[in-house]
Design a protein around this motif. Structure first.
Motif, short mmCIF file in Angstrom:
data_model
loop_
_atom_site.label_atom_id
_atom_site.label_comp_id
_atom_site.label_asym_id
_atom_site.label_seq_id
_atom_site.Cartn_x
_atom_site.Cartn_y
_atom_site.Cartn_z
N ILE A 79 0.98 -1.13 -0.03
CA ILE A 79 -0.03 0.17 0.02
C ILE A 79 1.02 1.46 -0.01
N GLN A 80 0.29 2.21 -0.54
CA GLN A 80 0.85 3.56 -0.51
C GLN A 80 0.03 4.59 -0.28
N HIS A 81 0.05 5.45 0.61
CA HIS A 81 -1.00 6.42 0.83
C HIS A 81 -2.15 5.88 1.53
N GLY A 82 -1.99 4.61 1.95
CA GLY A 82 -3.53 3.95 2.52
C GLY A 82 -4.24 2.97 1.38
N LYS A 83 -3.57 3.16 0.06
CA LYS A 83 -4.19 2.53 -1.03
C LYS A 83 -3.48 1.36 -1.51
N GLY A 84 -4.11 0.44 -2.10
CA GLY A 84 -3.15 -0.65 -2.71
C GLY A 84 -2.77 -0.41 -3.89
N VAL A 85 -1.38 -0.57 -4.16
CA VAL A 85 -0.71 -0.35 -5.20
C VAL A 85 -0.01 -1.55 -6.16
N ALA A 86 0.24 -2.53 -5.21
CA ALA A 86 0.90 -3.59 -5.89
C ALA A 86 0.84 -4.81 -5.09
N VAL A 87 0.89 -6.01 -5.73
CA VAL A 87 1.02 -7.46 -5.05
C VAL A 87 2.23 -7.92 -5.42
N LEU A 88 2.81 -8.58 -4.31
CA LEU A 88 4.15 -9.28 -4.18
C LEU A 88 3.83 -10.77 -4.26
N LEU A 89 3.86 -11.77 -5.16
CA LEU A 89 3.36 -12.85 -5.26
C LEU A 89 4.69 -13.84 -5.83
N ALA A 90 4.52 -14.88 -5.18
CA ALA A 90 5.58 -16.11 -5.60
C ALA A 90 5.19 -16.50 -7.06
N VAL A 91 6.09 -16.69 -7.73
CA VAL A 91 6.25 -17.13 -9.27
C VAL A 91 5.22 -18.41 -9.55
N ASN A 92 5.50 -19.50 -8.55
CA ASN A 92 4.48 -20.68 -8.83
C ASN A 92 3.24 -20.33 -8.45
N GLU A 93 3.13 -19.28 -7.61
CA GLU A 93 1.48 -19.01 -7.28
C GLU A 93 0.97 -18.13 -8.39
N PHE A 94 1.57 -17.24 -9.06
CA PHE A 94 1.27 -16.54 -10.23
C PHE A 94 0.96 -17.42 -11.32
N GLU A 95 1.87 -18.57 -11.66
CA GLU A 95 1.49 -19.44 -12.66
C GLU A 95 0.44 -20.05 -12.52
N ALA A 96 0.16 -20.63 -11.17
CA ALA A 96 -1.29 -21.51 -10.98
C ALA A 96 -2.15 -20.49 -11.05
N MET A 97 -2.10 -19.08 -10.75
CA MET A 97 -3.46 -18.33 -11.10
C MET A 97 -3.71 -18.13 -12.53
#
Length: 93
Positions: free
Chosen positions: A37-55
């Motif tokens: 979050i930045q200034h109280g708002k979501g701006v990005a998601v950090l995600l493991a590569v294998n979880e991203f591929e599964a998604m």
């Protein structure tokens, strides 16, 4: 992907910037994303590569299912018997 734990998985951009290695390890170990979050708002998601591929695979499958349902709704489907015959012809070649 594991369920998000709000008190552990939502972090400010400055926290992540200052401890990136630790957050990458956390994502890898917990299989949960970190919401940045930045200034109280979501701006990005950090995600493991294998979880991203599964998604991505799940999204592709769901997209294929939706396409199939749309085709069936337009009367573009084929009967179970015809589908079975087509599959068996390909398999038995």
């Amino acid at each position: 992907m594991q369920k998000l734990k709000i008190n552990q998985d939502i972090r400010s951009l400055s926290e992540v910037r200052n401890g990136m290695t630790n957050f990458i390890k956390q994502v890898h170990d917990t299989k949960r994303p970190v919401i940045i979050i930045q200034h109280g708002k979501g701006v990005a998601v950090l995600l493991a590569v294998n979880e991203f591929e599964a998604m991505q695979e799940k999204i592709e499958l769901l997209s294929d299912i939706q396409t199939s349902l749309n085709q069936l709704g337009k009367g573009e489907g084929i009967s179970h018997k015809d589908a079975k015959e087509k599959v068996l012809k390909r398999v038995l070649k």
